[in-house]
Scaffold this motif. Structure first.
Motif, PDB file in Angstrom:
ATOM      1  N   ARG A  89       0.836  -1.214   0.000  1.00  0.00           N
ATOM      2  CA  ARG A  89       0.000   0.000   0.000  1.00  0.00           C
ATOM      3  C   ARG A  89       0.862   1.252   0.000  1.00  0.00           C
ATOM      4  O   ARG A  89       1.813   1.363   0.768  1.00  0.00           O
ATOM      5  CB  ARG A  89      -0.886   0.029   1.252  1.00  0.00           C
ATOM      6  N   PHE A  90       0.488   2.188  -0.902  1.00  0.00           N
ATOM      7  CA  PHE A  90       1.214   3.467  -0.990  1.00  0.00           C
ATOM      8  C   PHE A  90       0.219   4.607  -0.843  1.00  0.00           C
ATOM      9  O   PHE A  90      -0.736   4.697  -1.604  1.00  0.00           O
ATOM     10  CB  PHE A  90       1.924   3.598  -2.346  1.00  0.00           C
ATOM     11  N   PHE A  91       0.455   5.467   0.127  1.00  0.00           N
ATOM     12  CA  PHE A  91      -0.419   6.637   0.315  1.00  0.00           C
ATOM     13  C   PHE A  91       0.116   7.840  -0.442  1.00  0.00           C
ATOM     14  O   PHE A  91      -0.608   8.724  -0.823  1.00  0.00           O
ATOM     15  CB  PHE A  91      -0.549   6.975   1.799  1.00  0.00           C
ATOM     16  N   HIS A  92       1.423   7.866  -0.567  1.00  0.00           N
ATOM     17  CA  HIS A  92       2.036   8.938  -1.348  1.00  0.00           C
ATOM     18  C   HIS A  92       2.514   8.304  -2.634  1.00  0.00           C
ATOM     19  O   HIS A  92       3.340   7.411  -2.595  1.00  0.00           O
ATOM     20  CB  HIS A  92       3.227   9.547  -0.609  1.00  0.00           C
ATOM     21  N   PHE A  93       1.996   8.743  -3.732  1.00  0.00           N
ATOM     22  CA  PHE A  93       2.416   8.137  -4.996  1.00  0.00           C
ATOM     23  C   PHE A  93       2.116   9.095  -6.134  1.00  0.00           C
ATOM     24  O   PHE A  93       1.328  10.027  -6.000  1.00  0.00           O
ATOM     25  CB  PHE A  93       1.686   6.808  -5.215  1.00  0.00           C
ATOM     26  N   ARG A  94       2.809   8.844  -7.222  1.00  0.00           N
ATOM     27  CA  ARG A  94       2.520   9.599  -8.439  1.00  0.00           C
ATOM     28  C   ARG A  94       1.689   8.705  -9.342  1.00  0.00           C
ATOM     29  O   ARG A  94       1.805   7.470  -9.293  1.00  0.00           O
ATOM     30  CB  ARG A  94       3.833   9.989  -9.129  1.00  0.00           C
ATOM     31  N   ALA A  95       0.872   9.330 -10.179  1.00  0.00           N
ATOM     32  CA  ALA A  95      -0.013   8.551 -11.049  1.00  0.00           C
ATOM     33  C   ALA A  95       0.804   7.592 -11.913  1.00  0.00           C
ATOM     34  O   ALA A  95       0.416   6.444 -12.140  1.00  0.00           O
ATOM     35  CB  ALA A  95      -0.841   9.492 -11.912  1.00  0.00           C
ATOM     36  N   ALA A  96       1.983   8.046 -12.340  1.00  0.00           N
ATOM     37  CA  ALA A  96       2.808   7.230 -13.228  1.00  0.00           C
ATOM     38  C   ALA A  96       3.273   5.951 -12.547  1.00  0.00           C
ATOM     39  O   ALA A  96       3.591   4.956 -13.204  1.00  0.00           O
ATOM     40  CB  ALA A  96       4.011   8.045 -13.690  1.00  0.00           C
ATOM     41  N   GLN A  97       3.278   5.984 -11.223  1.00  0.00           N
ATOM     42  CA  GLN A  97       3.798   4.835 -10.487  1.00  0.00           C
ATOM     43  C   GLN A  97       2.974   3.568 -10.738  1.00  0.00           C
ATOM     44  O   GLN A  97       3.510   2.467 -10.754  1.00  0.00           O
ATOM     45  CB  GLN A  97       3.789   5.161  -8.987  1.00  0.00           C
ATOM     46  N   LYS A  98       1.672   3.758 -10.959  1.00  0.00           N
ATOM     47  CA  LYS A  98       0.799   2.608 -11.170  1.00  0.00           C
ATOM     48  C   LYS A  98       1.252   1.828 -12.404  1.00  0.00           C
ATOM     49  O   LYS A  98       1.233   0.603 -12.419  1.00  0.00           O
ATOM     50  CB  LYS A  98      -0.641   3.083 -11.314  1.00  0.00           C
ATOM     51  N   LYS A  99       1.683   2.580 -13.412  1.00  0.00           N
ATOM     52  CA  LYS A  99       2.096   1.938 -14.668  1.00  0.00           C
ATOM     53  C   LYS A  99       3.329   1.055 -14.464  1.00  0.00           C
ATOM     54  O   LYS A  99       3.514   0.058 -15.146  1.00  0.00           O
ATOM     55  CB  LYS A  99       2.417   2.997 -15.727  1.00  0.00           C
ATOM     56  N   GLN A 100       4.159   1.444 -13.501  1.00  0.00           N
ATOM     57  CA  GLN A 100       5.356   0.627 -13.233  1.00  0.00           C
ATOM     58  C   GLN A 100       4.981  -0.779 -12.781  1.00  0.00           C
ATOM     59  O   GLN A 100       5.745  -1.715 -12.941  1.00  0.00           O
ATOM     60  CB  GLN A 100       6.201   1.251 -12.117  1.00  0.00           C
ATOM     61  N   PHE A 101       3.807  -0.873 -12.182  1.00  0.00           N
ATOM     62  CA  PHE A 101       3.395  -2.165 -11.623  1.00  0.00           C
ATOM     63  C   PHE A 101       2.469  -2.900 -12.595  1.00  0.00           C
ATOM     64  O   PHE A 101       1.412  -3.378 -12.205  1.00  0.00           O
ATOM     65  CB  PHE A 101       2.689  -1.948 -10.281  1.00  0.00           C
ATOM     66  N   SER A 102       2.863  -2.982 -13.851  1.00  0.00           N
ATOM     67  CA  SER A 102       1.995  -3.690 -14.795  1.00  0.00           C
ATOM     68  C   SER A 102       2.050  -5.184 -14.464  1.00  0.00           C
ATOM     69  O   SER A 102       3.063  -5.692 -13.946  1.00  0.00           O
ATOM     70  CB  SER A 102       2.443  -3.425 -16.230  1.00  0.00           C
ATOM     71  N   ARG A 103       0.981  -5.868 -14.728  1.00  0.00           N
ATOM     72  CA  ARG A 103       0.859  -7.297 -14.423  1.00  0.00           C
ATOM     73  C   ARG A 103       2.040  -8.078 -14.968  1.00  0.00           C
ATOM     74  O   ARG A 103       2.461  -7.875 -16.107  1.00  0.00           O
ATOM     75  CB  ARG A 103      -0.451  -7.788 -15.050  1.00  0.00           C
ATOM     76  N   GLY A 104       2.602  -8.923 -14.133  1.00  0.00           N
ATOM     77  CA  GLY A 104       3.708  -9.774 -14.575  1.00  0.00           C
ATOM     78  C   GLY A 104       5.092  -9.203 -14.298  1.00  0.00           C
ATOM     79  O   GLY A 104       6.080  -9.929 -14.366  1.00  0.00           O
ATOM     80  N   THR A 105       5.172  -7.915 -13.941  1.00  0.00           N
ATOM     81  CA  THR A 105       6.481  -7.319 -13.639  1.00  0.00           C
ATOM     82  C   THR A 105       7.053  -7.954 -12.383  1.00  0.00           C
ATOM     83  O   THR A 105       6.339  -8.172 -11.405  1.00  0.00           O
ATOM     84  CB  THR A 105       6.332  -5.803 -13.389  1.00  0.00           C
ATOM     85  N   ARG A 106       8.364  -8.256 -12.413  1.00  0.00           N
ATOM     86  CA  ARG A 106       8.992  -8.799 -11.198  1.00  0.00           C
ATOM     87  C   ARG A 106       9.477  -7.646 -10.332  1.00  0.00           C
ATOM     88  O   ARG A 106      10.121  -6.705 -10.818  1.00  0.00           O
ATOM     89  CB  ARG A 106      10.187  -9.689 -11.551  1.00  0.00           C
ATOM     90  N   VAL A 107       9.150  -7.729  -9.045  1.00  0.00           N
ATOM     91  CA  VAL A 107       9.501  -6.651  -8.119  1.00  0.00           C
ATOM     92  C   VAL A 107      10.123  -7.255  -6.874  1.00  0.00           C
ATOM     93  O   VAL A 107       9.684  -8.305  -6.391  1.00  0.00           O
ATOM     94  CB  VAL A 107       8.241  -5.837  -7.719  1.00  0.00           C
ATOM     95  N   ARG A 108      11.158  -6.590  -6.381  1.00  0.00           N
ATOM     96  CA  ARG A 108      11.763  -7.006  -5.115  1.00  0.00           C
ATOM     97  C   ARG A 108      11.483  -5.889  -4.123  1.00  0.00           C
ATOM     98  O   ARG A 108      11.697  -4.724  -4.441  1.00  0.00           O
ATOM     99  CB  ARG A 108      13.260  -7.166  -5.317  1.00  0.00           C
TER     100      ARG A 108
END
Ligand code: ADP
Ligand code: MG
Length: 689
Positions: A89-108
């Motif tokens: 959960r992110f309370f402070h975020f930029r709209a563009a940030q959502k795009k970084q989390f596209s389905r299937g992206t690997r995140v650590r």
């Protein structure tokens, strides 16, 4: 070779100035900026194995990301690694940030695991997308987290320290090994370069608990070096002072003889000895720098007065400075009683002296008024002494070292420096004295005036308040006097005053036969004095007071003291307060009233006071329980701020320092200078210049 910060990648004028504010001016300083804690990012934890509270690194694929609009918009991301799901959960975020989390992206990501509505979650984890093969490698080092300031992110710290450690490895940054081999070898401590490498990038599996507490040998090595540098810096400072010329006051004078003859008591052996030590110093053509320690009630004031009499009798000015208005006023009265009959009227200066009175005082001081008494106002700009010969600073640990030096710099004639006498009522634990007062001569008044009996002390729960009030009634009926001290920690004068007023009301109602007086910090000086006078003369039997009476108040017939909320006060303060009673002939007692429930530390404090009235034991214990900043009252003054060392934690290291410091000062002053420069900068930092 000293590398400049500018040479590092990413350092521009903005970052340079932010670093400057943190006291980081060189690459070397950067390496002495140590991590606060560490994160273990050497491993990936399966989500299915986690429990709330753990701080861990996880890795997985994005299943879902959405901006949820409620009272506040929130970016919610769901991550899965096959063993379980984690909601981010992110309370402070930029709209563009959502795009970084596209389905299937690997995140650590790394963060604290919490229990949420839909299973495990992390709030604002730090994260990294794994876009290339090269991103996958795990660090084999723990990740440091640095203390920081606005505008400098953790990534910057890591990059900066990476570069600095790189320069060190390639020998492009010279960091001389300054810790003498015997100190290092005996304790099996690592070299400076090894220590810094370890602290900034500990290997996986390092003892994180020890690192966080700064007890790891790598840190202890730095602490030892810093303590040594501090001790050397203080000693150098005092040695330099000692090289100036100072007025010679060798003549015994009539003023001293008369003062002594008129005293209503005989000096104790300890007082005589200390006065003798001071006289020897004053006859020397260089400034005395002497610390007089003596427990509460040991009779430091007359010792200071005898020193003042020597200075005045030899034609110089003596100045007495105290940290609070009330204590300074008390000195004004004692010195007035002693000196006025001998034709010497004290000149008074505090910040409350204003307008024409202030002008007159400043003029008198400039023209050489023999005896000047006041608060820190004496050191302020615009105060110039004509012929200052002796500066007495009472309870000096409440002042900073720089303030003490500011007063002696006021000696008037450019070339002459005043003699300096520092008096402290709280006995200073030896370890602290070795650091804060390194290089001062010390005298000890280790004997109380005759007839003093230790104060009997009891801790009583506030539930038994009525019994305590009855005890006050009985004591007053028997002709004794009592204090009732109202304490509130860290509250304003106004709140304290109000609390004291309420207690006074309660006690007046409950003790009809007793005359109750009240003093607090919000009262006018003259009103306070009037109440104190009536108490001293016995017209007031019970004095309700805030901690304004903590220091200096002296009414021998008062033999009972009640301290409210005793569990909230520090040991030294309680000891000081208790020292106000037991000054007359009769058996005195002190009741520590506490409001249950009492914590473990508070209980320990109260029981120490019940057991002993030995100021030194109490001070040592105080240091152990509270830390040196509070013991010395230096939080505010900025003195004794260490980057790595901690006087309470590193006491054992401290023990090793004096012989090494002596040796360096005598035989290797170059090394001593380099140590001081590395850790303290210019020694004038002590002097606040
Ligand atoms: P402190 O060391 O706490 O500043 P003071 O100088 O205020 O102590 O002295 C405490 C009290 O003891 C004062 O009333 C003082 O006059 C008295 N006093 C000091 N020296 C002696 C002595 N040698 N014999 C008897 N009373 C003394
Ligand atoms: Mg005193």
């Amino acid at each position: 070779m000293t590398a400049e910060l500018r040479e590092l990648r990413g350092v521009g004028p903005r970052l340079e100035s932010s670093l400057d504010h943190l006291g980081i001016h060189t690459v070397q300083d950067l390496l002495f900026h140590l991590p606060l804690r560490y994160e273990d990012r050497t491993r990936i934890h399966p989500i299915g194995s986690l429990y709330p509270g753990a701080r861990v690194q996880i890795e997985g694929e994005i299943e879902h990301a959405a901006i949820v609009r409620g009272r506040r918009a929130m970016l919610v991301v769901v991550l899965s690694d096959g063993t379980g799901r984690m909601t981010l959960r992110f309370f402070h975020f930029r709209a563009a940030q959502k795009k970084q989390f596209s389905r299937g992206t690997r995140v650590r990501c790394y963060g604290e695991v919490r229990a949420g509505y839909q299973g495990l979650e992390m709030i604002h984890p730090s994260y990294r997308r794994l876009l290339r093969e090269a991103d996958q490698a795990l660090s084999d080092r723990l990740t440091p987290v640095y203390p920081t300031a606005e505008g400098i992110g953790q990534a910057s710290w890591i990059s900066l320290t990476d570069q600095a450690l790189g320069l060190l490895r390639e020998a492009r940054l010279e960091l001389e090994e300054l810790l003498p081999q015997d100190l290092r070898g005996n304790l099996r401590l690592p070299s400076l370069a090894d220590a810094l490498n370890f602290i900034h990038r500990p290997p996986a599996g390092a003892d994180v608990a020890a690192l966080v507490e700064r007890r790891h040998p790598a840190q202890q090595r730095l602490a030892l070096e810093e303590l040594l540098a501090h001790n050397l810096g203080m000693q150098q400072l005092h040695r330099r002072q000692r090289e100036y010329p100072a007025p010679v006051m060798a003549e015994a004078t009539d003023l001293e003889r008369e003062l002594l003859r008129r005293l209503p008591f005989r000096l104790t052996g300890a007082q005589e000895r200390v006065i003798g030590e001071i006289r020897t110093d004053l006859a020397w053509p260089h400034p005395m720098q002497r610390l007089v320690q003596g427990d509460v009630g040991s009779g430091k004031t007359i010792v200071a007065a005898m020193a003042a009499a020597r200075a005045i009798g030899n034609g110089f000015q003596a100045a007495i400075m105290a940290p609070t208005e009330l204590l300074a006023e008390q000195h004004l009265r004692s010195f007035g009683e002693w000196f006025e009959p001998l034709g010497v009227r004290p000149t008074w200066l505090s910040s409350k002296v204003t307008g024409n009175a202030r002008k007159a005082a400043l003029e008198a001081i400039g023209q050489g008024a023999p005896l000047v008494i006041g608060t820190h106002a004496l050191m302020q700009e615009g105060v110039t002494f004509g012929r200052l010969g002796l500066a007495v600073v009472d309870e000096q640990h409440r002042f900073g070292v720089h303030q003490r030096l500011a007063l002696i710099d006021k000696a008037g004639a450019e070339s002459a420096h005043a003699h300096q006498l520092i008096m402290t009522a709280t006995p200073i634990p030896r370890t602290l004295a070795m650091t804060a007062y390194a290089g001062l001569e010390t005298s000890m008044i280790d004997e109380l005036p005759p007839g003093r009996k230790p104060v009997t002390t009891a801790a009583v729960s506030n539930e038994r308040r009525a019994e305590v009030i009855a005890r006050v009634a009985a004591a007053c009926a028997a002709g004794r006097q009592a204090y009732w001290v109202c304490t509130l920690i860290e509250e304003s004068d106004a709140v304290q005053a109000q609390a004291a007023e309420e207690v006074a009301k309660e006690l007046r109602a409950g003790l009809q036969a007793v005359t109750v007086g009240l003093v607090h910090g919000r009262m006018k000086s003259a009103d306070k004095q009037a109440v104190m006078d009536r108490f001293k003369q016995g017209e007031i039997q019970l004095l309700v007071a805030t901690t304004v009476i903590e220091v200096g108040v002296d009414v021998p017939n008062a033999s009972l003291m009640i301290i409210e909320n005793a569990e909230r006060l520090g040991l030294a303060q309680l000891h000081q307060l208790r020292g106000r009673v037991g000054r007359g002939g009769q058996q005195a007692s002190c009741v520590l009233l506490y409001g249950p429930p009492v914590g473990h530390l508070a209980r320990e404090r109260l029981s120490i006071l019940r057991e002993t009235s030995d100021g030194f034991r109490i001070a040592e214990k105080d240091l152990e329980l509270r830390g040196p900043g509070e013991v010395l009252g230096t939080r505010q003054t900025g003195m004794l701020q260490f980057r790595v060392a901690d006087l309470a934690r590193d006491r054992e290291l401290l023990e090793r320092i004096p012989p090494v410091a002596e040796r360096l000062l005598a035989h290797d002053s170059g090394l001593a200078d380099r140590l001081v420069r590395r850790w303290i900068g210019d020694a004038s930092r002590f002097a606040g210049v």
